[in-house]
Motif scaffolding. Structure first.
Motif, PDB file in Angstrom:
ATOM      1  N   LEU A   1       0.841  -1.188   0.000  1.00  0.00           N
ATOM      2  CA  LEU A   1       0.000   0.000   0.000  1.00  0.00           C
ATOM      3  C   LEU A   1       0.879   1.241   0.000  1.00  0.00           C
ATOM      4  CD1 LEU A   1      -1.488  -2.274   2.035  1.00  0.00           C
ATOM      5  CD2 LEU A   1      -3.260  -0.508   1.974  1.00  0.00           C
ATOM      6  N   ILE A   2       0.486   2.237  -0.779  1.00  0.00           N
ATOM      7  CA  ILE A   2       1.180   3.522  -0.794  1.00  0.00           C
ATOM      8  C   ILE A   2       0.174   4.597  -0.423  1.00  0.00           C
ATOM      9  CG2 ILE A   2       2.532   5.175  -2.129  1.00  0.00           C
ATOM     10  CD1 ILE A   2       3.533   2.952  -3.859  1.00  0.00           C
TER      11      ILE A   2
ATOM     12  N   PHE B   1       0.024  -1.286  -7.059  1.00  0.00           N
ATOM     13  CA  PHE B   1      -0.109  -1.189  -5.606  1.00  0.00           C
ATOM     14  C   PHE B   1      -1.524  -0.759  -5.264  1.00  0.00           C
ATOM     15  CE2 PHE B   1       1.490   2.733  -7.429  1.00  0.00           C
ATOM     16  CZ  PHE B   1       0.683   3.729  -6.884  1.00  0.00           C
ATOM     17  N   VAL B   2      -1.864  -0.912  -4.011  1.00  0.00           N
ATOM     18  CA  VAL B   2      -3.113  -0.372  -3.482  1.00  0.00           C
ATOM     19  C   VAL B   2      -2.807   1.025  -2.957  1.00  0.00           C
ATOM     20  CG1 VAL B   2      -4.918  -0.613  -1.740  1.00  0.00           C
ATOM     21  CG2 VAL B   2      -3.999  -2.653  -2.873  1.00  0.00           C
ATOM     22  N   TYR B   3      -3.548   2.001  -3.418  1.00  0.00           N
ATOM     23  CA  TYR B   3      -3.361   3.351  -2.881  1.00  0.00           C
ATOM     24  C   TYR B   3      -4.402   3.592  -1.798  1.00  0.00           C
ATOM     25  CZ  TYR B   3      -2.841   8.252  -2.112  1.00  0.00           C
ATOM     26  OH  TYR B   3      -2.624   9.449  -1.479  1.00  0.00           O
TER      27      TYR B   3
ATOM     28  N   ASP C   1       4.061  12.303  -8.022  1.00  0.00           N
ATOM     29  CA  ASP C   1       5.144  12.033  -7.061  1.00  0.00           C
ATOM     30  C   ASP C   1       5.003  10.642  -6.456  1.00  0.00           C
ATOM     31  OD1 ASP C   1       6.106  14.586  -7.550  1.00  0.00           O
ATOM     32  OD2 ASP C   1       5.225  15.469  -5.747  1.00  0.00           O
ATOM     33  N   VAL C   2       3.775  10.224  -6.189  1.00  0.00           N
ATOM     34  CA  VAL C   2       3.536   8.856  -5.693  1.00  0.00           C
ATOM     35  C   VAL C   2       4.052   7.837  -6.696  1.00  0.00           C
ATOM     36  CG1 VAL C   2       1.724   7.155  -5.239  1.00  0.00           C
ATOM     37  CG2 VAL C   2       1.614   9.406  -4.169  1.00  0.00           C
ATOM     38  N   LEU C   3       3.743   8.045  -7.973  1.00  0.00           N
ATOM     39  CA  LEU C   3       4.199   7.105  -9.000  1.00  0.00           C
ATOM     40  C   LEU C   3       5.719   7.112  -9.114  1.00  0.00           C
ATOM     41  CD1 LEU C   3       1.575   7.637 -11.850  1.00  0.00           C
ATOM     42  CD2 LEU C   3       1.591   5.921 -10.029  1.00  0.00           C
TER      43      LEU C   3
ATOM     44  N   PRO D   1      -5.116   4.327 -13.855  1.00  0.00           N
ATOM     45  CA  PRO D   1      -5.730   3.131 -13.257  1.00  0.00           C
ATOM     46  C   PRO D   1      -4.887   1.882 -13.428  1.00  0.00           C
ATOM     47  CG  PRO D   1      -6.837   3.724 -15.310  1.00  0.00           C
ATOM     48  CD  PRO D   1      -5.916   4.863 -14.969  1.00  0.00           C
ATOM     49  N   GLU D   2      -4.023   1.854 -14.448  1.00  0.00           N
ATOM     50  CA  GLU D   2      -3.183   0.675 -14.683  1.00  0.00           C
ATOM     51  C   GLU D   2      -2.167   0.454 -13.574  1.00  0.00           C
ATOM     52  OE1 GLU D   2      -0.837   4.134 -16.058  1.00  0.00           O
ATOM     53  OE2 GLU D   2      -2.942   3.533 -16.258  1.00  0.00           O
ATOM     54  N   ARG D   3      -1.905   1.470 -12.765  1.00  0.00           N
ATOM     55  CA  ARG D   3      -0.924   1.335 -11.691  1.00  0.00           C
ATOM     56  C   ARG D   3      -1.544   0.888 -10.367  1.00  0.00           C
ATOM     57  NH1 ARG D   3       4.002   3.761 -12.497  1.00  0.00           N
ATOM     58  NH2 ARG D   3       4.606   2.339 -10.820  1.00  0.00           N
ATOM     59  N   LEU D   4      -2.869   0.933 -10.286  1.00  0.00           N
ATOM     60  CA  LEU D   4      -3.522   0.641  -9.016  1.00  0.00           C
ATOM     61  C   LEU D   4      -4.217  -0.715  -9.036  1.00  0.00           C
ATOM     62  CD1 LEU D   4      -5.229   4.025  -8.032  1.00  0.00           C
ATOM     63  CD2 LEU D   4      -2.881   3.269  -7.638  1.00  0.00           C
ATOM     64  N   ARG D   5      -3.939  -1.537  -8.025  1.00  0.00           N
ATOM     65  CA  ARG D   5      -4.773  -2.723  -7.796  1.00  0.00           C
ATOM     66  C   ARG D   5      -6.131  -2.282  -7.284  1.00  0.00           C
ATOM     67  NH1 ARG D   5      -2.556  -6.323  -3.425  1.00  0.00           N
ATOM     68  NH2 ARG D   5      -4.295  -7.667  -4.049  1.00  0.00           N
ATOM     69  N   ALA D   6      -6.140  -1.250  -6.445  1.00  0.00           N
ATOM     70  CA  ALA D   6      -7.379  -0.771  -5.844  1.00  0.00           C
ATOM     71  C   ALA D   6      -7.121   0.586  -5.209  1.00  0.00           C
ATOM     72  CB  ALA D   6      -7.894  -1.754  -4.791  1.00  0.00           C
ATOM     73  N   LEU D   7      -8.213   1.278  -4.910  1.00  0.00           N
ATOM     74  CA  LEU D   7      -8.183   2.540  -4.162  1.00  0.00           C
ATOM     75  C   LEU D   7      -8.939   2.352  -2.865  1.00  0.00           C
ATOM     76  CD1 LEU D   7      -7.950   5.634  -3.695  1.00  0.00           C
ATOM     77  CD2 LEU D   7     -10.001   5.883  -5.136  1.00  0.00           C
TER      78      LEU D   7
END
Length: 282
Positions: free
Chosen positions: A23-24, A88-90, A75-77, A108-114
């Protein structure tokens, strides 16, 4: 604790734990959540990123050209890329959740979920407590009485001896932190997520474009994020999950971090099942 040099700013981040789910989170500062998710019984890897403009990240005299929320998302990415984290899960609280909504729309391609905690995009009807309150906090940034007044409004109603004592500690800590801000930190006003949406109908259409797993945790006594805002996102984001707490307000992430973390752990287990089932909830 590490500082990553990026274009225009150094970004401070810290990794907690080494569990399976990554998680980030990003925000101006952090309480117990989300680092608590690195501990037993949750056992996650958690990366906390201090938003540019605050704390040990570079302070800025002017807002970034991309806007605060989109810049914080980039910046998160950048931190994720630096750490070799593909997806990752944000998760985030309040303005930190706003960063996640922007990532969910733009990347959205970078997130497993929000996982959004008291952070669904704000109502567009009238001058909300968030927009008006944030302006007041910026304008009266050195006035402890006004800061305390605004934080009491934002937190929402609570009762019971233990909860009232905890609320007093929460508000006192927020006032101290804001009074300690540099002038650059104190002037940051990130605004609402998706500012191009000027009506609630336009906002709902943007939310309908988000197509990844979303968990939204909301307090019905929140003085910033209205119940209508939480329900709008629940109805607009396909297959999302929303948990509403009648007795919580805007500070639930700080005041009841284990209550939040337990819901996150349930969702992460459901997410693993969803992924193993080919992107279908069972």
């Amino acid at each position: 604790m590490t500082t990553l040099a990026l274009d225009g700013a150094d970004i401070w981040f810290e990794q907690h734990g080494s569990g399976g789910d990554v998680l980030i989170a990003s925000a101006s500062g952090f309480g117990a959540y989300p680092a608590i998710l690195a501990e037993a019984p949750y056992h996650c890897t958690v990366v906390t990123v201090q938003a540019r403009g605050f704390g040990r990240s570079t302070h800025l005299a002017e807002p970034p050209a991309a806007g605060w929320l989109d810049q914080w998302g980039e910046d998160v990415l950048a931190v994720a890329d630096h750490l070799g984290i593909d997806t990752f899960v944000y998760t985030g609280i309040s303005h930190g959740a706003g960063i996640g909504w922007h990532l969910a729309r733009r990347h959205p391609e970078r997130l497993r979920a929000l996982i959004s905690v008291v952070g669904t995009p704000h109502d567009r009807s009238g001058d909300t407590s968030s927009s008006a309150g944030r302006r007041r906090i910026v304008e009266e940034r050195r006035n402890p009485a006004v800061l305390e007044e605004q934080f009491r409004i934002l937190g929402g109603r609570t009762e019971g001896e233990e909860r009232l004592l905890r609320r007093e500690r929460t508000i006192a800590g927020l006032v101290r932190r804001h009074l300690d801000y540099s002038e650059e930190e104190a002037l940051v006003n990130q605004g609402m997520p998706f500012p191009e949406a000027t009506t609630n109908e336009e906002l709902a259409k943007i939310l309908e474009t988000i197509r990844l797993p979303v968990l939204s945790l909301a307090g019905l006594r929140d003085g910033v994020i209205s119940p209508q805002s939480a329900l709008r996102a629940a109805m607009a984001v396909a297959h999302s999950k929303t948990v509403l707490f009648e007795d919580e307000g805007h500070f639930m992430g700080d005041e009841r971090p284990h209550r939040v973390a337990r819901e996150v752990r349930v969702f992460l287990d459901e997410l693993a099942d969803y992924e193993s089932n080919g992107g279908t909830w069972r």
